[in-house]
Structure formats: structure tokens, C-alpha cells
Design a protein around this motif. Structure first.
Motif, PDB file in Angstrom:
ATOM      1  N   HIS A 106       0.853  -1.192   0.000  1.00  0.00           N
ATOM      2  CA  HIS A 106       0.000   0.000   0.000  1.00  0.00           C
ATOM      3  C   HIS A 106       0.892   1.247   0.000  1.00  0.00           C
ATOM      4  O   HIS A 106       2.022   1.193   0.485  1.00  0.00           O
ATOM      5  CB  HIS A 106      -0.886  -0.024   1.256  1.00  0.00           C
ATOM      6  N   PRO A 107       0.409   2.366  -0.549  1.00  0.00           N
ATOM      7  CA  PRO A 107       1.205   3.599  -0.511  1.00  0.00           C
ATOM      8  C   PRO A 107       1.673   3.984   0.886  1.00  0.00           C
ATOM      9  O   PRO A 107       2.686   4.670   1.044  1.00  0.00           O
ATOM     10  CB  PRO A 107       0.241   4.645  -1.087  1.00  0.00           C
ATOM     11  N   SER A 108       0.952   3.551   1.929  1.00  0.00           N
ATOM     12  CA  SER A 108       1.360   3.845   3.306  1.00  0.00           C
ATOM     13  C   SER A 108       2.585   3.048   3.734  1.00  0.00           C
ATOM     14  O   SER A 108       3.187   3.329   4.756  1.00  0.00           O
ATOM     15  CB  SER A 108       0.204   3.525   4.260  1.00  0.00           C
ATOM     16  N   GLY A 109       2.964   2.023   2.939  1.00  0.00           N
ATOM     17  CA  GLY A 109       4.070   1.152   3.292  1.00  0.00           C
ATOM     18  C   GLY A 109       3.624  -0.206   3.800  1.00  0.00           C
ATOM     19  O   GLY A 109       4.424  -1.135   3.900  1.00  0.00           O
ATOM     20  N   TRP A 110       2.343  -0.326   4.156  1.00  0.00           N
ATOM     21  CA  TRP A 110       1.789  -1.605   4.619  1.00  0.00           C
ATOM     22  C   TRP A 110       1.874  -2.657   3.518  1.00  0.00           C
ATOM     23  O   TRP A 110       1.635  -2.374   2.345  1.00  0.00           O
ATOM     24  CB  TRP A 110       0.343  -1.390   5.033  1.00  0.00           C
ATOM     25  N   ILE A 111       2.256  -3.873   3.888  1.00  0.00           N
ATOM     26  CA  ILE A 111       2.330  -4.991   2.945  1.00  0.00           C
ATOM     27  C   ILE A 111       1.470  -6.121   3.484  1.00  0.00           C
ATOM     28  O   ILE A 111       1.548  -6.465   4.674  1.00  0.00           O
ATOM     29  CB  ILE A 111       3.777  -5.477   2.751  1.00  0.00           C
ATOM     30  N   GLY A 112       0.639  -6.698   2.634  1.00  0.00           N
ATOM     31  CA  GLY A 112      -0.225  -7.783   3.083  1.00  0.00           C
ATOM     32  C   GLY A 112      -0.535  -8.750   1.964  1.00  0.00           C
ATOM     33  O   GLY A 112      -0.191  -8.519   0.799  1.00  0.00           O
ATOM     34  N   PRO A 113      -1.203  -9.858   2.296  1.00  0.00           N
ATOM     35  CA  PRO A 113      -1.500 -10.893   1.313  1.00  0.00           C
ATOM     36  C   PRO A 113      -2.526 -10.439   0.293  1.00  0.00           C
ATOM     37  O   PRO A 113      -3.336  -9.547   0.547  1.00  0.00           O
ATOM     38  CB  PRO A 113      -2.042 -12.041   2.175  1.00  0.00           C
ATOM     39  N   ALA A 114      -2.486 -11.083  -0.872  1.00  0.00           N
ATOM     40  CA  ALA A 114      -3.445 -10.760  -1.930  1.00  0.00           C
ATOM     41  C   ALA A 114      -3.628 -11.974  -2.827  1.00  0.00           C
ATOM     42  O   ALA A 114      -2.809 -12.899  -2.838  1.00  0.00           O
ATOM     43  CB  ALA A 114      -2.960  -9.563  -2.748  1.00  0.00           C
ATOM     44  N   PHE A 115      -4.719 -11.955  -3.574  1.00  0.00           N
ATOM     45  CA  PHE A 115      -5.043 -13.006  -4.538  1.00  0.00           C
ATOM     46  C   PHE A 115      -5.440 -12.343  -5.851  1.00  0.00           C
ATOM     47  O   PHE A 115      -6.171 -11.351  -5.850  1.00  0.00           O
ATOM     48  CB  PHE A 115      -6.220 -13.860  -4.042  1.00  0.00           C
ATOM     49  N   SER A 116      -4.964 -12.894  -6.949  1.00  0.00           N
ATOM     50  CA  SER A 116      -5.361 -12.420  -8.270  1.00  0.00           C
ATOM     51  C   SER A 116      -6.156 -13.537  -8.932  1.00  0.00           C
ATOM     52  O   SER A 116      -5.599 -14.579  -9.290  1.00  0.00           O
ATOM     53  CB  SER A 116      -4.131 -12.064  -9.105  1.00  0.00           C
ATOM     54  N   ALA A 117      -7.464 -13.325  -9.073  1.00  0.00           N
ATOM     55  CA  ALA A 117      -8.318 -14.391  -9.622  1.00  0.00           C
ATOM     56  C   ALA A 117      -9.529 -13.781 -10.305  1.00  0.00           C
ATOM     57  O   ALA A 117     -10.133 -12.831  -9.809  1.00  0.00           O
ATOM     58  CB  ALA A 117      -8.775 -15.332  -8.503  1.00  0.00           C
ATOM     59  N   ARG A 118      -9.884 -14.345 -11.452  1.00  0.00           N
ATOM     60  CA  ARG A 118     -11.069 -13.923 -12.201  1.00  0.00           C
ATOM     61  C   ARG A 118     -11.088 -12.410 -12.463  1.00  0.00           C
ATOM     62  O   ARG A 118     -12.132 -11.778 -12.403  1.00  0.00           O
ATOM     63  CB  ARG A 118     -12.344 -14.359 -11.467  1.00  0.00           C
ATOM     64  N   GLY A 119      -9.913 -11.849 -12.737  1.00  0.00           N
ATOM     65  CA  GLY A 119      -9.833 -10.429 -13.029  1.00  0.00           C
ATOM     66  C   GLY A 119      -9.891  -9.529 -11.818  1.00  0.00           C
ATOM     67  O   GLY A 119      -9.941  -8.306 -11.952  1.00  0.00           O
ATOM     68  N   MET A 120      -9.896 -10.107 -10.614  1.00  0.00           N
ATOM     69  CA  MET A 120      -9.955  -9.323  -9.385  1.00  0.00           C
ATOM     70  C   MET A 120      -8.622  -9.405  -8.637  1.00  0.00           C
ATOM     71  O   MET A 120      -7.954 -10.445  -8.641  1.00  0.00           O
ATOM     72  CB  MET A 120     -11.042  -9.853  -8.449  1.00  0.00           C
ATOM     73  N   LEU A 121      -8.251  -8.318  -7.994  1.00  0.00           N
ATOM     74  CA  LEU A 121      -7.160  -8.330  -7.041  1.00  0.00           C
ATOM     75  C   LEU A 121      -7.775  -8.206  -5.659  1.00  0.00           C
ATOM     76  O   LEU A 121      -8.295  -7.150  -5.285  1.00  0.00           O
ATOM     77  CB  LEU A 121      -6.189  -7.169  -7.280  1.00  0.00           C
ATOM     78  N   VAL A 122      -7.779  -9.304  -4.919  1.00  0.00           N
ATOM     79  CA  VAL A 122      -8.375  -9.332  -3.577  1.00  0.00           C
ATOM     80  C   VAL A 122      -7.260  -9.056  -2.575  1.00  0.00           C
ATOM     81  O   VAL A 122      -6.267  -9.787  -2.531  1.00  0.00           O
ATOM     82  CB  VAL A 122      -9.021 -10.699  -3.292  1.00  0.00           C
ATOM     83  N   TRP A 123      -7.420  -8.002  -1.775  1.00  0.00           N
ATOM     84  CA  TRP A 123      -6.367  -7.616  -0.838  1.00  0.00           C
ATOM     85  C   TRP A 123      -7.000  -7.094   0.444  1.00  0.00           C
ATOM     86  O   TRP A 123      -8.202  -7.189   0.645  1.00  0.00           O
ATOM     87  CB  TRP A 123      -5.447  -6.556  -1.467  1.00  0.00           C
ATOM     88  N   GLY A 124      -6.183  -6.564   1.338  1.00  0.00           N
ATOM     89  CA  GLY A 124      -6.668  -5.955   2.568  1.00  0.00           C
ATOM     90  C   GLY A 124      -7.340  -6.936   3.511  1.00  0.00           C
ATOM     91  O   GLY A 124      -6.942  -8.101   3.626  1.00  0.00           O
ATOM     92  N   PHE A 125      -8.371  -6.463   4.193  1.00  0.00           N
ATOM     93  CA  PHE A 125      -9.071  -7.267   5.194  1.00  0.00           C
ATOM     94  C   PHE A 125      -9.564  -8.584   4.613  1.00  0.00           C
ATOM     95  O   PHE A 125      -9.383  -9.656   5.197  1.00  0.00           O
ATOM     96  CB  PHE A 125     -10.253  -6.463   5.747  1.00  0.00           C
ATOM     97  N   THR A 126     -10.187  -8.521   3.424  1.00  0.00           N
ATOM     98  CA  THR A 126     -10.768  -9.716   2.814  1.00  0.00           C
ATOM     99  C   THR A 126      -9.694 -10.753   2.522  1.00  0.00           C
ATOM    100  O   THR A 126      -9.863 -11.943   2.815  1.00  0.00           O
ATOM    101  CB  THR A 126     -11.515  -9.337   1.526  1.00  0.00           C
ATOM    102  N   ALA A 127      -8.577 -10.324   1.945  1.00  0.00           N
ATOM    103  CA  ALA A 127      -7.499 -11.258   1.638  1.00  0.00           C
ATOM    104  C   ALA A 127      -6.883 -11.834   2.902  1.00  0.00           C
ATOM    105  O   ALA A 127      -6.508 -13.013   2.940  1.00  0.00           O
ATOM    106  CB  ALA A 127      -6.421 -10.565   0.800  1.00  0.00           C
TER     107      ALA A 127
END
Length: 230
Positions: free
Chosen positions: A163-184
Motif C-alpha cells: 500500500h502507498p502507506s508502506g503496509w504490505i499484506g496478502p493478496a489473490f489475483s483471480a477472475r480479473g480481481m485483485l483481492v487484498w486488505g481485510f478480505t485477503a
């Protein structure tokens, strides 16, 4: 159709019996305060595709969380009896989910999102009678999808975002979506608890696009892995 969840749920439900908030986030949920809310973590199954999870994509014009994939859910209303009622009501309002098609199985620990001061209860459920879902309010929800677990755990679809704030977290790239943040973050923990997760290249880090809706084209590494949910 039987309302008993299939056997592939068993390891996850067993593990959730001892789950704590610390399993999902490094942030301590405040004992008081915060805006009560709930999200519906709805797992279903499609012939030939195996288990999947229902997600929606927020409209790009929203003031908060624009373009971001998320579980159906939102803030509790005074008339909601509990977190389950909130999650089911919100899913009905957002994507037209029929509450009678769902069997609620468990409530996860309450998780705090400091940026919005929401205290969120993820509600895990089995979609025993799947039906068509769709954006009920296009101004708020742009897209609805069922993401197969097999695609979410594919190492090619897993990454981390910065994230621009410097935070780094898990993510998923599936079906044209980038799922990140709380949901990921919730998804990543549940996939581990359910025994579905596979090894993946954790040094794959991409910069979060301004909209948060599509993967950035470049990748790099960063040692500052802050896994708290946002």
C-alpha cells in the motif's frame, strides 16, 4: 438438498473451534467502542469446480474502498439481532442473496479495522442452495463472483501488495480481481486452517494500484511484511 455441509468443511470447522483474533491479525480488538459490523464468508460448491467463495467488487465511484473486492457485509442496524442477522441482511441488500439458501456454521473472532474503526465479525456459512446473485445497487456494487478455492490457492495467483502507506499484506489475483486488505487476510487464514493452502512465492510483491482493483504490472521484494488487516 441437505443442509449439512460437505466433508471438506470438517478440518476448517474443527480448527475454528479454537480460533482467536490473533490467528487473523496482529491488531488487538478493543474491548469497547468501534462500530459493530459483520461480513458473510459464504462457501459454496459447483460441479466440477469444487469449493468456492462469494465476493463482490465495490463500485469505483464509492468514497471508501472504491473498486475493492470484499465479502458481502456492512455495519449493524439497530434491528439486527446479532452478527449473523447483519451479515445475511447486508448480503441480501447488496447481491440479492436469499437468506434461506444459507446455513450459518460459525462466527469468527471479532476483528478491528482501525482505518474505519469497524469491529467486524466474519460469519462463515455454507451455501446449501446456490442461486443467481447480482449487484442490487450498481452505484455501490459493480460485480459479483464466485472465486474457486482451487484458483485462490494456485501459487500463480498468490502475491503480496504494498500500500502507498508502506503496509504490505496478502493478496489473490483471480477472475480479473485483485483481492487484498481485510478480505485477503481473512481468506489467507481460512485457507491455511482448512488445509487448502499451497506453498507460494512470498517474495512476489506488487505496488497497489490507486483503485485497488487490478494488479500492478511490476513486482519486487520487501522485508517489511506487516500482516495486520486493513
Amino acid at each position: 438438498m441437505t443442509r449439512r455441509p460437505p466433508a471438506w468443511f470438517d478440518p476448517l470447522l474443527t480448527r475454528l473451534g479454537t480460533a482467536r483474533a490473533e490467528d487473523f491479525t496482529r491488531l488487538t480488538t478493543p474491548a469497547e467502542g468501534g462500530r459493530e459490523s459483520a461480513v458473510l464468508v459464504l462457501l459454496g460448491e459447483q460441479p466440477g469446480a469444487g469449493p468456492d467463495v462469494l465476493v463482490l467488487q465495490r463500485a469505483a465511484t464509492l468514497r471508501n474502498h472504491a473498486g475493492q473486492p470484499a465479502f458481502p457485509g456492512g455495519a449493524a442496524d439497530p434491528e439486527d439481532a446479532d452478527a449473523r442477522a447483519t451479515a445475511l441482511r447486508e448480503a441480501n441488500e447488496e447481491v440479492g442473496l436469499d437468506p434461506t439458501s444459507v446455513t450459518v456454521l460459525a462466527e469468527l473472532p471479532k476483528l478491528w479495522i482501525p482505518v474505519s474503526d469497524f469491529v467486524v465479525t466474519p460469519v462463515l456459512a455454507w451455501w446449501h442452495d446456490p442461486h443467481r446473485v447480482y449487484p442490487c445497487e450498481p452505484a455501490e456494487v459493480a460485480h459479483v463472483a464466485r472465486l474457486p478455492v482451487s484458483e485462490l490457492v494456485d501459487p500463480a495467483n498468490r502475491l503480496r501488495v504494498r500500500h502507498p502507506s508502506g503496509w504490505i499484506g496478502p493478496a489473490f489475483s483471480a477472475r480479473g480481481m485483485l483481492v487484498w486488505g481485510f478480505t485477503a487476510g481473512v481468506l489467507a487464514t481460512l485457507l491455511e486452517m482448512g488445509g487448502w493452502a499451497r506453498p507460494w512465492p512470498r517474495d512476489r510483491v506488487v505496488e497497489l494500484p490507486p483503485s485497488g482493483a487490478t494488479p500492478a504490472p511490476s513486482a519486487g521484494t520487501d522485508e517489511a511484511d506487516e500482516t495486520a488487516l486493513r
